[in-house]
Design an enzyme around this catalytic site. Structure first.
Site, PDB file in Angstrom:
ATOM      1  N   HIS A 190      -0.708  -5.943  -1.912  1.00 14.90           N
ATOM      2  CA  HIS A 190      -0.650  -5.401  -0.561  1.00 14.90           C
ATOM      3  C   HIS A 190      -1.336  -6.293   0.463  1.00 14.90           C
ATOM      4  O   HIS A 190      -0.880  -6.392   1.607  1.00 14.90           O
ATOM      5  CB  HIS A 190      -1.251  -3.997  -0.550  1.00 14.90           C
ATOM      6  CG  HIS A 190      -0.419  -3.001  -1.286  1.00 14.90           C
ATOM      7  ND1 HIS A 190      -0.914  -1.811  -1.770  1.00 14.90           N
ATOM      8  CD2 HIS A 190       0.900  -3.025  -1.639  1.00 14.90           C
ATOM      9  CE1 HIS A 190       0.051  -1.145  -2.372  1.00 14.90           C
ATOM     10  NE2 HIS A 190       1.158  -1.863  -2.304  1.00 14.90           N
ATOM     11  N   HIS A 202      11.892  -1.708  -5.213  1.00  8.81           N
ATOM     12  CA  HIS A 202      11.366  -0.655  -6.092  1.00  8.81           C
ATOM     13  C   HIS A 202      10.211   0.009  -5.349  1.00  8.81           C
ATOM     14  O   HIS A 202       9.044  -0.192  -5.658  1.00  8.81           O
ATOM     15  CB  HIS A 202      10.904  -1.241  -7.428  1.00  8.81           C
ATOM     16  CG  HIS A 202      12.001  -1.907  -8.213  1.00  8.81           C
ATOM     17  ND1 HIS A 202      12.496  -3.164  -7.900  1.00  8.81           N
ATOM     18  CD2 HIS A 202      12.709  -1.495  -9.290  1.00  8.81           C
ATOM     19  CE1 HIS A 202      13.456  -3.481  -8.756  1.00  8.81           C
ATOM     20  NE2 HIS A 202      13.601  -2.495  -9.611  1.00  8.81           N
ATOM     21  N   SER A 253       3.673   0.140  -0.502  1.00  7.58           N
ATOM     22  CA  SER A 253       4.277  -0.959   0.254  1.00  7.58           C
ATOM     23  C   SER A 253       5.200  -0.485   1.380  1.00  7.58           C
ATOM     24  O   SER A 253       5.173  -1.085   2.467  1.00  7.58           O
ATOM     25  CB  SER A 253       5.004  -1.918  -0.699  1.00  7.58           C
ATOM     26  OG  SER A 253       5.915  -1.251  -1.533  1.00  7.58           O
ATOM     27  N   GLU A 263      14.549   3.566  -4.072  1.00  9.31           N
ATOM     28  CA  GLU A 263      13.827   4.268  -5.141  1.00  9.31           C
ATOM     29  C   GLU A 263      14.814   5.160  -5.891  1.00  9.31           C
ATOM     30  O   GLU A 263      15.438   6.043  -5.299  1.00  9.31           O
ATOM     31  CB  GLU A 263      12.683   5.098  -4.565  1.00  9.31           C
ATOM     32  CG  GLU A 263      11.949   5.932  -5.587  1.00  9.31           C
ATOM     33  CD  GLU A 263      11.449   5.135  -6.791  1.00  9.31           C
ATOM     34  OE1 GLU A 263      11.710   5.562  -7.939  1.00  9.31           O
ATOM     35  OE2 GLU A 263      10.806   4.083  -6.575  1.00  9.31           O
ATOM     36  N   ASP A 316       9.183  -5.364  -6.944  1.00  9.51           N
ATOM     37  CA  ASP A 316       8.020  -4.827  -7.650  1.00  9.51           C
ATOM     38  C   ASP A 316       8.511  -3.847  -8.720  1.00  9.51           C
ATOM     39  O   ASP A 316       8.288  -2.642  -8.621  1.00  9.51           O
ATOM     40  CB  ASP A 316       7.116  -4.127  -6.620  1.00  9.51           C
ATOM     41  CG  ASP A 316       5.913  -3.457  -7.241  1.00  9.51           C
ATOM     42  OD1 ASP A 316       5.592  -3.759  -8.396  1.00  9.51           O
ATOM     43  OD2 ASP A 316       5.292  -2.618  -6.556  1.00  9.51           O
TER      44      ASP A 316
END
Length: 283
Positions: free
Chosen positions: A18, A41, A102, A120, A166
């Protein structure tokens, strides 16, 4: 490895990911032209460090809580400022146990003309993601597989931006998939910035990822890693990395200031280590 993020929110791996994310977005925001972020993701977007999941592992205590204790050196704090301001904003709005994922960080950093695609697949997590993003017209949550989101949104019409990848590393071949999908996306959009997060449990797998990217002829890479020397008895993740394709100018210089300070503050054993390795910086 199965990286279920609710159990690990705010840990040392999140800090690396981050903080670097916010530095990249700070660089993207220097130019007036808009940019797009694709978070393949995305996760829930925001996490509660008082939740049952977070309290089961307490990993945030060796992550964000360490950085809450006291400021680091002024030069480090100057680079941490975008991340610290975003965390403070999340806490002000959602309570002291809030930790932004994120998508929330991206939304905080974006300007009026910038855009975010956040993917997602898990239905319950997707619901949390849509709640975290709210009705912000700059942001679109997609209930699709992250790799499909990557394939369908590269190149973006803005022709400038960041792909954050990610994955949860639930599949045995996730490293190979990460390499293959990044290489394919780069062929379509060679000027984009790509930030690939990975756990370092199997150093051969991490090395193979880098090797595949290099063998594909992709130039201008920045490899960043932190090893907090987590005791074997504690189990879990002890090292993490980011491979940045087309890193912004001066990101490597910033990482050389950030990573020593972060590895020292986040250390869980006597031998923390960090790596800041530009690869073919003029490629």
């Amino acid at each position: 490895m199965n990286y279920r993020h609710g159990f690990h929110a705010g840990n040392f791996a999140d800090i690396l990911k981050h903080v670097v994310l916010m530095r990249i977005l700070a660089h993207l925001g220097v130019k007036d032209t808009p940019y797009r972020i694709v978070d393949t993701h995305a996760g829930a977007g925001r996490y509660d460090l008082g939740s049952e999941e977070a309290l089961r592992t307490h990993e945030w205590r060796d992550g964000v809580a360490r950085l809450d204790q006291s400021p680091l050196a002024p030069a480090v704090e100057e680079l941490l400022k975008p991340w610290r301001e975003a965390v403070a904003a999340a806490r002000e709005r959602h309570g002291s146990d809030a930790y932004p994922g994120s998508p929330w960080l991206c939304r905080h950093a974006m300007r009026a003309e910038d855009r975010l695609i956040a993917a997602e697949l898990h239905p319950q997590t997707y619901k949390k993601l849509t709640a975290a993003l709210g009705r912000d017209s700059r942001c679109k949550a997609l209930a699709i597989d992250g790799w499909n989101a990557l394939r369908g949104n590269v190149p973006p019409k803005e022709r400038r931006g960041l792909i954050l990848i990610d994955p949860p590393f639930e599949e045995k071949d996730e490293f190979a998939t990460l390499a293959a999908e990044t290489i394919a996306a780069h062929r379509k959009w060679p000027t984009g910035i790509y930030a690939l997060w990975y756990p370092v449990k199997d150093r051969r797998a991490a090395a193979d990822l880098l090797g595949a990217i290099e063998d594909a002829g992709i130039g201008r890479l920045l490899r960043l890693e932190i090893d907090v020397d987590r005791p074997e008895a504690a189990g879990g993740l002890g090292a993490t990395g980011l491979l940045v394709v087309n890193p912004p100018w001066r990101l490597a210089d910033e990482a050389r200031i950030l990573l020593p300070a972060l590895s020292e503050r986040l250390a869980q054993g006597p031998r923390p280590r960090y790596l800041c390795e530009p690869i073919r910086p003029d490629g």
